[in-house]
Design an enzyme around this catalytic site. Structure first.
Site, mmCIF file in Angstrom:
data_model
loop_
_atom_site.group_PDB
_atom_site.id
_atom_site.type_symbol
_atom_site.label_atom_id
_atom_site.label_comp_id
_atom_site.label_asym_id
_atom_site.label_seq_id
_atom_site.Cartn_x
_atom_site.Cartn_y
_atom_site.Cartn_z
ATOM 1 N N ASP A 46 0.785 -1.242 0.000
ATOM 2 C CA ASP A 46 0.000 0.000 0.000
ATOM 3 C C ASP A 46 0.820 1.297 0.000
ATOM 4 O O ASP A 46 0.483 2.238 0.740
ATOM 5 C CB ASP A 46 -0.965 0.015 1.198
ATOM 6 C CG ASP A 46 -1.982 -1.123 1.162
ATOM 7 O OD1 ASP A 46 -1.912 -1.956 0.244
ATOM 8 O OD2 ASP A 46 -2.836 -1.178 2.072
ATOM 9 N N ASP A 84 -4.523 -0.922 -1.634
ATOM 10 C CA ASP A 84 -5.814 -0.804 -0.976
ATOM 11 C C ASP A 84 -6.754 -0.258 -2.056
ATOM 12 O O ASP A 84 -6.411 0.725 -2.730
ATOM 13 C CB ASP A 84 -5.654 0.187 0.191
ATOM 14 C CG ASP A 84 -6.560 -0.102 1.361
ATOM 15 O OD1 ASP A 84 -6.832 -1.291 1.651
ATOM 16 O OD2 ASP A 84 -7.002 0.868 2.014
ATOM 17 N N HIS A 86 -10.638 0.358 -2.521
ATOM 18 C CA HIS A 86 -12.012 0.336 -2.022
ATOM 19 C C HIS A 86 -13.027 0.872 -3.030
ATOM 20 O O HIS A 86 -12.708 1.724 -3.845
ATOM 21 C CB HIS A 86 -12.120 1.181 -0.745
ATOM 22 C CG HIS A 86 -11.259 0.680 0.377
ATOM 23 N ND1 HIS A 86 -11.252 -0.631 0.794
ATOM 24 C CD2 HIS A 86 -10.373 1.323 1.187
ATOM 25 C CE1 HIS A 86 -10.416 -0.772 1.804
ATOM 26 N NE2 HIS A 86 -9.855 0.396 2.060
ATOM 27 N N HIS A 90 -17.550 2.533 0.828
ATOM 28 C CA HIS A 90 -17.072 1.275 1.424
ATOM 29 C C HIS A 90 -17.431 1.167 2.910
ATOM 30 O O HIS A 90 -17.522 2.179 3.617
ATOM 31 C CB HIS A 90 -15.547 1.193 1.257
ATOM 32 C CG HIS A 90 -14.986 -0.152 1.539
ATOM 33 N ND1 HIS A 90 -14.349 -0.457 2.713
ATOM 34 C CD2 HIS A 90 -14.986 -1.289 0.801
ATOM 35 C CE1 HIS A 90 -13.969 -1.734 2.679
ATOM 36 N NE2 HIS A 90 -14.341 -2.246 1.528
ATOM 37 N N HIS A 119 -10.915 6.699 1.563
ATOM 38 C CA HIS A 119 -9.532 6.619 1.070
ATOM 39 C C HIS A 119 -9.409 5.524 0.014
ATOM 40 O O HIS A 119 -10.186 4.576 -0.004
ATOM 41 C CB HIS A 119 -8.560 6.337 2.229
ATOM 42 C CG HIS A 119 -8.744 4.976 2.847
ATOM 43 N ND1 HIS A 119 -9.735 4.693 3.753
ATOM 44 C CD2 HIS A 119 -8.081 3.811 2.651
ATOM 45 C CE1 HIS A 119 -9.672 3.417 4.096
ATOM 46 N NE2 HIS A 119 -8.686 2.854 3.444
ATOM 47 N N LYS A 144 -6.913 -5.157 -2.867
ATOM 48 C CA LYS A 144 -7.651 -5.728 -1.738
ATOM 49 C C LYS A 144 -8.596 -4.699 -1.143
ATOM 50 O O LYS A 144 -8.386 -3.493 -1.314
ATOM 51 C CB LYS A 144 -6.662 -6.218 -0.677
ATOM 52 C CG LYS A 144 -5.771 -5.094 -0.169
ATOM 53 C CD LYS A 144 -4.708 -5.571 0.769
ATOM 54 C CE LYS A 144 -3.873 -4.414 1.269
ATOM 55 N NZ LYS A 144 -4.612 -3.373 1.989
ATOM 56 N N CYS A 189 -2.034 -2.685 7.591
ATOM 57 C CA CYS A 189 -1.895 -3.612 6.461
ATOM 58 C C CYS A 189 -0.585 -4.391 6.474
ATOM 59 O O CYS A 189 -0.555 -5.557 6.080
ATOM 60 C CB CYS A 189 -2.116 -2.864 5.162
ATOM 61 S SG CYS A 189 -3.847 -2.321 5.044
HETATM 62 C C1 VGL Z 1 -4.684 0.708 5.734
HETATM 63 C C2 VGL Z 1 -6.206 1.657 7.135
HETATM 64 C C3 VGL Z 1 -7.197 1.507 6.195
HETATM 65 C C4 VGL Z 1 -3.254 0.298 5.512
HETATM 66 C C5 VGL Z 1 -5.639 0.540 4.790
HETATM 67 O O1 VGL Z 1 -2.817 0.214 4.342
HETATM 68 O O2 VGL Z 1 -2.549 0.061 6.519
HETATM 69 N N1 VGL Z 1 -4.964 1.256 6.908
HETATM 70 N N2 VGL Z 1 -6.901 0.945 5.026
HETATM 71 ZN ZN ZN Z 2 -8.341 0.844 3.520
#
Ligand code: VGL
Ligand code: ZN
Length: 242
Positions: A46, A84, A86, A90, A119, A144, A189
């Site tokens: 990410d 990430d 979404h 979401h 996000h 994901k 993550c």
């Molecule tokens: C993440 C919060 C929400 C991450 C992703 O990549 O750590 N954290 N979505």
């Molecule tokens: Zn996320």
């Protein structure tokens, strides 16, 4: 030589690998050098615009992982990248619930969920990989969190604890047995990916200086403790050699 001095010498000799101290006197180096082989993969988690300065869910100093990761990647024969990814509206977005604010918790069908600012919405610039991330040898991009009702911190298994992304199968089919995890965010993550890697039977290391954390209510400390308990190695990028 006095007895206490002898003891002290012995103690020091026994802890030789802990002698390189950071500014706060915290050990910077506690592991042995490691050399990734044909069965090792680097998982870059990410490193997207949403998680760096100017993004929708910025992780403090998130962009600082970019040069560290760019330097590490050529040391690996196998590189996997995650995003990430979404849907709009979401289930992990606070904006999807009346009266909920970002960073509050809510109970979803699969358990407790942190609610985040909107996000990494699919196809937006916010969800794109950081422009300076240079991973020409990366072989797979795993997206994901793309199911509207289910989050997925982990690159292996969605937040329902059962839906797989296919990553474990991919790695096993390629005879990879060891993963090195880096990216954003350490305590979400990255940690969930490393923990699931262990559950799926992989050796796993997290490269601390190639990660940055969110640290929500002590989550960073808890994540490192959980990872240690699960046998995830905590290493530094300088521990990895070609
Ligand atoms: C993440 C919060 C929400 C991450 C992703 O990549 O750590 N954290 N979505
Ligand atoms: Zn996320």
């Amino acid at each position: 030589m006095t007895e206490s001095l002898t003891q002290r010498r012995t103690l020091l000799a026994g802890s030789a690998s802990f002698l390189l101290l950071g500014t706060a006197g915290i050990p910077l180096y506690a592991g042995a050098a490691t050399k990734p082989g044909a069965k090792s993969a680097l998982i870059v988690v990410d490193v997207q615009n949403c998680f760096v300065s100017g993004g929708t869910l910025p992780v403090k100093d998130g962009e600082q992982v970019v040069p560290v990761i760019n330097k590490l990647a050529p040391l690996f024969a196998n590189v996997v990248v995650t995003q990430d990814w979404h849907t709009a509206g979401h289930a992990s977005f606070a904006s999807s619930y009346a009266g909920k604010k970002p960073f509050e918790m809510t109970k979803l069908g699969y358990g407790m969920q942190v609610l985040w600012p909107d996000h990494c919405v699919q196809g937006t610039g916010d969800a794109a990989l950081h422009k300076d991330l240079a991973l020409p040898t990366a072989q797979l991009v795993i997206r994901k969190g793309f199911r509207k009702d289910t989050d997925s911190y982990s690159a292996f298994t969605e937040a329902d604890g059962k839906t797989t992304t296919g990553l474990a199968g991919y790695l096993k089919a390629r005879a990879i047995d060891e993963v090195y995890v880096c990216g954003l965010a350490t305590d979400f993550c990255v940690a969930w990916t490393a923990l699931d890697a262990r559950k799926a039977g992989f050796k796993a290391s997290v490269i601390e200086d190639a990660c940055r954390g969110i640290d929500l209510n002590g989550s960073l400390r808890a994540a490192w403790a959980n990872m240690a308990k699960a046998g995830v190695k905590r290493i530094q990028s300088s521990d990895i050699s070609a």
